[in-house]
Scaffold this active site. Structure first.
Site, PDB file in Angstrom:
ATOM      1  N   ASP A 197     -20.121  35.845  -5.766  1.00 58.45           N
ATOM      2  CA  ASP A 197     -20.216  36.156  -7.196  1.00 58.45           C
ATOM      3  C   ASP A 197     -18.972  36.909  -7.663  1.00 58.45           C
ATOM      4  O   ASP A 197     -18.028  37.060  -6.899  1.00 58.45           O
ATOM      5  CB  ASP A 197     -21.500  36.976  -7.434  1.00 58.45           C
ATOM      6  CG  ASP A 197     -22.113  36.687  -8.784  1.00 58.45           C
ATOM      7  OD1 ASP A 197     -21.360  36.621  -9.775  1.00 58.45           O
ATOM      8  OD2 ASP A 197     -23.338  36.535  -8.856  1.00 58.45           O
ATOM      9  N   LYS A 201     -22.757  35.289   2.779  1.00 58.48           N
ATOM     10  CA  LYS A 201     -22.004  34.323   1.958  1.00 58.48           C
ATOM     11  C   LYS A 201     -21.950  34.772   0.493  1.00 58.48           C
ATOM     12  O   LYS A 201     -22.376  34.071  -0.423  1.00 58.48           O
ATOM     13  CB  LYS A 201     -22.588  32.912   2.065  1.00 58.48           C
ATOM     14  CG  LYS A 201     -22.483  32.349   3.485  1.00 58.48           C
ATOM     15  CD  LYS A 201     -22.770  30.876   3.554  1.00 58.48           C
ATOM     16  CE  LYS A 201     -22.650  30.308   4.942  1.00 58.48           C
ATOM     17  NZ  LYS A 201     -23.695  30.742   5.892  1.00 58.48           N
TER      18      LYS A 201
HETATM   19  O1  S5P Z   1     -20.380  25.919   7.417  1.00 58.66           O
HETATM   20  C1  S5P Z   1     -21.218  26.647   7.917  1.00 58.66           C
HETATM   21  C2  S5P Z   1     -21.129  28.032   7.824  1.00 58.66           C
HETATM   22  C3  S5P Z   1     -22.071  28.809   8.474  1.00 58.66           C
HETATM   23  S1  S5P Z   1     -21.826  30.506   8.510  1.00 58.66           S
HETATM   24  N1  S5P Z   1     -22.240  26.107   8.610  1.00 58.66           N
HETATM   25  C4  S5P Z   1     -23.191  26.877   9.242  1.00 58.66           C
HETATM   26  O2  S5P Z   1     -24.069  26.307   9.878  1.00 58.66           O
HETATM   27  N2  S5P Z   1     -23.140  28.249   9.130  1.00 58.66           N
HETATM   28  C5  S5P Z   1     -24.188  29.109   9.744  1.00 58.66           C
HETATM   29  O3  S5P Z   1     -24.170  28.914  11.153  1.00 58.66           O
HETATM   30  C6  S5P Z   1     -25.599  28.796   9.274  1.00 58.66           C
HETATM   31  O4  S5P Z   1     -25.983  29.600   8.179  1.00 58.66           O
HETATM   32  C7  S5P Z   1     -26.429  29.116  10.498  1.00 58.66           C
HETATM   33  O5  S5P Z   1     -26.756  30.502  10.517  1.00 58.66           O
HETATM   34  C8  S5P Z   1     -25.511  28.852  11.659  1.00 58.66           C
HETATM   35  C9  S5P Z   1     -25.696  27.501  12.317  1.00 58.66           C
HETATM   36  O6  S5P Z   1     -26.963  27.384  12.867  1.00 58.66           O
HETATM   37  P1  S5P Z   1     -27.398  26.149  13.803  1.00 58.66           P
HETATM   38  O7  S5P Z   1     -28.827  26.447  14.122  1.00 58.66           O
HETATM   39  O8  S5P Z   1     -27.235  24.896  13.020  1.00 58.66           O
HETATM   40  O9  S5P Z   1     -26.503  26.199  15.028  1.00 58.66           O
END
Ligand code: S5P
Length: 469
Positions: free
Chosen positions: A300, A297
């Site tokens: 910057d 993510k």
């Molecule tokens: O909006 C977002 C974007 C991302 S990339 N919401 C998210 O949860 N993520 C990522 O997806 C987050 O950093 C994590 O690695 C994953 C979701 O994980 P979970 O355990 O909640 O399914």
């Protein structure tokens, strides 16, 4: 906004019950904004808010209200802000000039259309057609309330950008917060709205094109490769391997490798990171044919991001097929993300833009993601896809939508703001091409069986969406 929502509720301009709409659907909520003219203070407030949207979004030479409810609102905007108004008749009068548009104008002037409620956008469009016949430019419409039933998308197809003072979700959240409606009614309304977002999704051509077609329109080699992997492995599963040990990530990848097309990691949570171990993970990725996404993510200025991407301890550019980036620093950051035009990374790594986040109260608003999606389209040699919870306005079938917040076992989220939906909901209702599953899989006792369940559910939903538009 809370104050206006309450006032509209108090004067019964927002009603709850069972109402048959023009299109025949039975809605649990109805907006009767004709009543606003009986309350001058509310009318004034509404006109002020609409004008703010107008002035912010476009050059305004003229405004024109859609008959009839929006006419007094448009008049007030016109008088207060000294913007000339046009009047559209519903029927051409059968004597005199037979004009449908009344008022003084020159062709080439820009006219904003004002409306109270938009459902499908038909009334706005009818007004735009009459104005355009006279050489008046119509590029924007403003509305007090967007019911989110496809109007915005329909109008966009006709070159009209719709801006809303508020959406039905916002009114419901506000009324529930102020105990004007109970939770059950709010849920019922939101279920109705979500049901109709489905029909919005079904209008987006990307969602129903075959993966083969989309592969051939994709402009990024990594997106092309990902489409190929999806088809070959019959999988649209990305696992978020949010473990703190790279050895454990490698073990997980070896076991679930055949089921997934992307393995997503956060390199900065690994306690045992080394480039040698990363090479090992790359070998597993090659053997089982999946891509590695570093969910860094980046957010910057381009100069810093380039160093974060190529340098430091992690040397992300040496091993990542995909990286994520927040577009908030602007389009230049996206175009310069990987380095100059000679950088190899432009071919070996794809950027996945975070257009929307899965968490409660995320700041990634519709306006934000819309603008960022446009930048992404311009940088099509850099951007392979996006992370989001819905298809963006500026969509492209060669782009891949990744949707996180997928967990079959939990509907409620994780108590830290994360929100979940099922694989089928992510694909069929939110437009996901790839589902991202983290704790729903890595915390399960049998990761291989769980991966197979998610693969099968996600792939079945994707096939259904493509074959049943
Ligand atoms: O909006 C977002 C974007 C991302 S990339 N919401 C998210 O949860 N993520 C990522 O997806 C987050 O950093 C994590 O690695 C994953 C979701 O994980 P979970 O355990 O909640 O399914």
């Amino acid at each position: 906004m809370d104050e206006l929502a309450t006032k509209l509720f108090d004067i019964q301009a927002v009603k709850f019950g069972s109402f048959t709409l023009k299109g025949g659907q039975v809605s649990p909520i109805y907006f009767d904004f004709r009543l606003i003219i009986s309350y001058p203070a509310i009318l004034e407030k509404v006109a002020g808010l609409l004008w703010k949207k107008c002035a912010y979004n476009a050059n305004v030479d003229l405004i024109c209200g859609v008959p009839y409810t929006a006419l007094p609102i448009a008049t007030l905007i016109s008088v207060t802000n000294r913007v000339p108004m046009l009047l559209r008749r519903k029927e051409a009068k059968d004597y005199g000039t037979k004009k449908l548009i009344e008022g003084d104008f020159r062709p080439g002037m820009n006219c904003i259309i004002v409306e109270d409620v938009v459902t499908t956008g038909t009334s706005v469009l009818e007004t735009a057609v009459e104005l355009r016949k006279l050489g008046i430019l119509v590029t924007h419409a403003i509305v007090l309330l967007d019911r989110r039933q496809g109007g915005k998308e329909n109008l966009a197809k006709h070159g009209i950008e719709l801006s809303a003072v508020f959406h039905v979700e916002e009114i419901m959240a506000s009324l529930e917060k102020q105990s004007k409606v109970d939770h059950k009614v709010a849920e019922e309304v939101m279920d109705f709205i979500r049901g109709h977002q489905q029909s919005i999704v079904s209008r987006n051509p990307r969602l129903h094109e075959s993966l083969e077609e989309r592969r051939s329109s994709s402009k990024h080699p990594i997106a092309t490769r990902l489409f190929e992997l999806m088809m070959a492995k019959k999988s649209n599963l990305c696992v978020a391997a949010d473990l703190t040990s790279l050895d454990e990530v490698i073990k997980l990848a070896e076991s679930i490798g055949p089921k997934i097309v992307v393995l997503k990691i956060h390199v900065d949570i690994l306690e045992d990171f080394s480039l040698a171990k990363m090479k090992q993970l790359r070998k597993v990725a090659k053997a089982h044919e999946f891509l590695i996404m570093e969910d860094r993510k980046f957010a910057d200025i381009a100069n810093t991001v380039q160093q974060q991407f190529h340098g430091g301890v992690y040397k992300i550019s040496e091993w990542a097929d995909l990286i994520t980036a927040h577009p908030l620093a602007g389009p230049e950051m996206i175009t310069h993300l990987f380095g100059d035009s000679s950088s190899d990374s432009r071919r070996t790594c794809g950027c996945v833009l975070i257009l929307e986040m899965s968490t409660k109260n995320a700041l990634t608003s519709q306006d934000y993601s819309k603008e960022a999606a446009k930048w992404g389209l311009i940088a099509s040699d850099i951007v392979a896809g996006f992370v989001g919870q819905s298809p963006p306005d500026a969509d492209f079938s060669g782009w891949i939508q990744f949707t996180p917040g997928v967990n079959s076992a939990s509907k409620s989220g994780d108590s830290k703001g994360q929100q979940y939906c099922s694989p089928a909901e992510a694909v069929l209702e939110r437009g996901a091409d790839i589902i991202i599953v983290g704790r729903g899989l890595i915390k399960s006792s049998d990761v291989v069986a769980t991966a197979e369940n998610y693969r099968s559910e996600g792939w079945t939903a994707l096939t259904k969406r493509i074959t049943n538009p």
